[in-house]
Scaffold this motif. Structure first.
Motif, PDB file in Angstrom:
ATOM      1  N   SER A 186       4.019  12.734 -10.561  1.00  0.00           N
ATOM      2  CA  SER A 186       3.262  13.329 -11.675  1.00  0.00           C
ATOM      3  C   SER A 186       3.388  12.528 -12.961  1.00  0.00           C
ATOM      4  O   SER A 186       2.713  12.842 -13.940  1.00  0.00           O
ATOM      5  CB  SER A 186       3.751  14.762 -11.916  1.00  0.00           C
ATOM      6  OG  SER A 186       5.139  14.742 -12.230  1.00  0.00           O
ATOM      7  N   SER A 187       4.213  11.496 -12.979  1.00  0.00           N
ATOM      8  CA  SER A 187       4.406  10.711 -14.191  1.00  0.00           C
ATOM      9  C   SER A 187       3.172   9.862 -14.486  1.00  0.00           C
ATOM     10  O   SER A 187       2.648   9.186 -13.605  1.00  0.00           O
ATOM     11  CB  SER A 187       5.620   9.790 -14.029  1.00  0.00           C
ATOM     12  OG  SER A 187       5.670   8.843 -15.065  1.00  0.00           O
ATOM     13  N   PRO A 188       2.695   9.868 -15.726  1.00  0.00           N
ATOM     14  CA  PRO A 188       1.537   9.017 -16.062  1.00  0.00           C
ATOM     15  C   PRO A 188       1.871   7.528 -15.962  1.00  0.00           C
ATOM     16  O   PRO A 188       1.002   6.722 -15.667  1.00  0.00           O
ATOM     17  CB  PRO A 188       1.205   9.416 -17.499  1.00  0.00           C
ATOM     18  CG  PRO A 188       2.436  10.057 -18.042  1.00  0.00           C
ATOM     19  CD  PRO A 188       3.151  10.656 -16.878  1.00  0.00           C
ATOM     20  N   PHE A 189       3.144   7.169 -16.178  1.00  0.00           N
ATOM     21  CA  PHE A 189       3.532   5.769 -16.067  1.00  0.00           C
ATOM     22  C   PHE A 189       3.448   5.297 -14.613  1.00  0.00           C
ATOM     23  O   PHE A 189       3.005   4.193 -14.334  1.00  0.00           O
ATOM     24  CB  PHE A 189       4.952   5.563 -16.606  1.00  0.00           C
ATOM     25  CG  PHE A 189       5.091   5.905 -18.049  1.00  0.00           C
ATOM     26  CD1 PHE A 189       4.424   5.178 -19.031  1.00  0.00           C
ATOM     27  CD2 PHE A 189       5.879   6.972 -18.453  1.00  0.00           C
ATOM     28  CE1 PHE A 189       4.551   5.487 -20.367  1.00  0.00           C
ATOM     29  CE2 PHE A 189       6.008   7.295 -19.790  1.00  0.00           C
ATOM     30  CZ  PHE A 189       5.343   6.561 -20.752  1.00  0.00           C
ATOM     31  N   SER A 190       3.882   6.140 -13.683  1.00  0.00           N
ATOM     32  CA  SER A 190       3.794   5.793 -12.267  1.00  0.00           C
ATOM     33  C   SER A 190       2.342   5.661 -11.822  1.00  0.00           C
ATOM     34  O   SER A 190       1.988   4.748 -11.083  1.00  0.00           O
ATOM     35  CB  SER A 190       4.499   6.842 -11.409  1.00  0.00           C
ATOM     36  OG  SER A 190       5.871   6.836 -11.650  1.00  0.00           O
ATOM     37  N   THR A 191       1.506   6.592 -12.277  1.00  0.00           N
ATOM     38  CA  THR A 191       0.086   6.553 -11.910  1.00  0.00           C
ATOM     39  C   THR A 191      -0.576   5.297 -12.460  1.00  0.00           C
ATOM     40  O   THR A 191      -1.340   4.624 -11.752  1.00  0.00           O
ATOM     41  CB  THR A 191      -0.625   7.810 -12.438  1.00  0.00           C
ATOM     42  OG1 THR A 191       0.057   8.970 -11.955  1.00  0.00           O
ATOM     43  CG2 THR A 191      -2.067   7.848 -11.975  1.00  0.00           C
ATOM     44  N   LEU A 192      -0.295   4.967 -13.709  1.00  0.00           N
ATOM     45  CA  LEU A 192      -0.845   3.753 -14.308  1.00  0.00           C
ATOM     46  C   LEU A 192      -0.332   2.511 -13.585  1.00  0.00           C
ATOM     47  O   LEU A 192      -1.080   1.577 -13.312  1.00  0.00           O
ATOM     48  CB  LEU A 192      -0.488   3.696 -15.794  1.00  0.00           C
ATOM     49  CG  LEU A 192      -1.094   2.576 -16.625  1.00  0.00           C
ATOM     50  CD1 LEU A 192      -2.610   2.637 -16.583  1.00  0.00           C
ATOM     51  CD2 LEU A 192      -0.607   2.667 -18.060  1.00  0.00           C
ATOM     52  N   MET A 221       0.831  -1.204   0.000  1.00  0.00           N
ATOM     53  CA  MET A 221       0.000   0.000   0.000  1.00  0.00           C
ATOM     54  C   MET A 221       0.871   1.262   0.000  1.00  0.00           C
ATOM     55  O   MET A 221       0.563   2.241  -0.676  1.00  0.00           O
ATOM     56  CB  MET A 221      -0.947   0.016   1.205  1.00  0.00           C
ATOM     57  CG  MET A 221      -2.027  -1.048   1.136  1.00  0.00           C
ATOM     58  SD  MET A 221      -2.975  -1.042  -0.400  1.00  0.00           S
ATOM     59  CE  MET A 221      -3.670   0.585  -0.403  1.00  0.00           C
ATOM     60  N   PHE A 222       1.977   1.235   0.762  1.00  0.00           N
ATOM     61  CA  PHE A 222       2.881   2.387   0.758  1.00  0.00           C
ATOM     62  C   PHE A 222       3.543   2.569  -0.610  1.00  0.00           C
ATOM     63  O   PHE A 222       3.776   3.693  -1.047  1.00  0.00           O
ATOM     64  CB  PHE A 222       3.943   2.250   1.850  1.00  0.00           C
ATOM     65  CG  PHE A 222       3.427   2.576   3.218  1.00  0.00           C
ATOM     66  CD1 PHE A 222       2.845   3.811   3.489  1.00  0.00           C
ATOM     67  CD2 PHE A 222       3.519   1.662   4.242  1.00  0.00           C
ATOM     68  CE1 PHE A 222       2.364   4.122   4.751  1.00  0.00           C
ATOM     69  CE2 PHE A 222       3.037   1.953   5.509  1.00  0.00           C
ATOM     70  CZ  PHE A 222       2.459   3.193   5.762  1.00  0.00           C
ATOM     71  N   LEU A 223       3.833   1.471  -1.285  1.00  0.00           N
ATOM     72  CA  LEU A 223       4.406   1.553  -2.629  1.00  0.00           C
ATOM     73  C   LEU A 223       3.408   2.196  -3.598  1.00  0.00           C
ATOM     74  O   LEU A 223       3.780   3.041  -4.410  1.00  0.00           O
ATOM     75  CB  LEU A 223       4.801   0.159  -3.116  1.00  0.00           C
ATOM     76  CG  LEU A 223       5.404   0.068  -4.514  1.00  0.00           C
ATOM     77  CD1 LEU A 223       6.699   0.872  -4.601  1.00  0.00           C
ATOM     78  CD2 LEU A 223       5.660  -1.383  -4.877  1.00  0.00           C
ATOM     79  N   VAL A 224       2.146   1.820  -3.475  1.00  0.00           N
ATOM     80  CA  VAL A 224       1.104   2.425  -4.313  1.00  0.00           C
ATOM     81  C   VAL A 224       0.987   3.920  -4.018  1.00  0.00           C
ATOM     82  O   VAL A 224       0.869   4.743  -4.932  1.00  0.00           O
ATOM     83  CB  VAL A 224      -0.248   1.706  -4.092  1.00  0.00           C
ATOM     84  CG1 VAL A 224      -1.391   2.482  -4.725  1.00  0.00           C
ATOM     85  CG2 VAL A 224      -0.196   0.296  -4.650  1.00  0.00           C
TER      86      VAL A 224
END
Length: 198
Positions: A19-25, A9-12
Motif C-alpha cells: 500500500s506504500s506509494p513509494f513501493s507503487t512508484l 516481474m515477481f519483484l514488481v
C-alpha cells in the motif's frame, strides 16, 4: 536470461501489492527499466545462437574462438544494460538508496527483516548471473580463456561500480531512449553483421 526477467516481474508484483506509494512508484519505474533492457536481453540470446550455433552454455564454451570476437557490440550493449539491470546510477530509478531522494527506498520501501534479506541475497545472485554472461563472451576451449574471463568479469564489475559512483540519476525518458539507442546501435548492428556472415 528468461529466469532473470521472471525474477524482475515477481519483484514488481511484490512491490505493487504493497500500500506504500513509494513501493507503487518504484514498481512502475522498475517496469520502465524492464522495457528498456529487455530488447537487448533477447538480442543477446539470439546473438549467442548465431555466433555459436547453440543456446547451451556447454556448447558456447567449447567453441574454438571466444564469442567476443564476433559479438563485440553485444558486449558493449550488455555493459550498458547491466547498469540498468543491477540498478546502478545513473539508472537507479526504482530503488534509489539515498534517503534524500524522492523515492526514499523505491520498491523495497516496505520490505524488512527476512523479506529484505532475501531481496538482498537475490541481488547478489543477479550480479553473479550477469557476470557469468560476461564470462561467456570470453570462454572457449582453451584453458587460458578461464583466467581471461575472470579478469574480464572483475574489470566489467569495476566499471559498473565506477559508473555508479561518478554519475547522477537520469529521468525515466532518458533511460528508455538511451537504452534503446544503444541496443539498436550495438546489438542491432552486431546482429546484422552476424546474419550476413552466417
Amino acid at each position: 536470461l528468461f529466469i532473470l526477467s521472471t525474477a524482475d516481474m515477481f519483484l514488481v508484483m511484490a512491490a505493487s501489492s504493497d500500500s506504500s506509494p513509494f513501493s507503487t512508484l518504484g514498481a512502475g519505474r522498475e517496469m520502465i527499466q524492464i522495457m528498456a533492457y529487455e530488447p537487448m536481453t533477447l538480442l543477446l540470446a539470439v546473438g549467442f545462437y548465431l555466433a555459436t550455433g547453440s543456446f547451451q552454455v556447454a556448447d558456447i564454451i567449447r567453441q574454438p574462438v571466444s564469442a567476443v570476437v564476433t559479438m563485440p557490440g553485444f558486449l558493449v550493449g550488455l555493459m550498458f544494460t547491466m547498469a540498468i539491470k543491477l540498478r546502478k546510477s545513473p539508472f537507479d530509478l526504482s530503488t534509489s538508496h539515498h534517503a534524500h531522494q524522492e523515492m526514499v527506498k523505491g520498491l523495497t520501501t516496505e520490505m524488512a527483516g527476512p523479506i529484505l534479506a532475501i531481496m538482498n541475497i537475490a541481488e547478489y545472485y543477479e550480479i553473479t548471473l550477469m557476470l557469468g554472461i560476461v564470462a561467456l563472451f570470453f570462454l572457449n576451449q582453451n584453458w587460458w580463456s578461464w583466467p581471461l574471463a575472470i579478469v574480464a568479469c572483475l574489470f566489467m564489475y569495476f566499471l559498473e561500480i565506477l559508473w555508479d559512483n561518478v554519475s547522477a540519476r537520469v529521468k525515466w525518458r532518458t533511460l528508455l531512449d538511451s537504452c534503446w539507442v544503444v541496443t539498436l546501435l550495438t546489438g542491432g548492428l552486431n546482429f546484422l553483421i552476424l546474419m550476413l556472415i552466417k
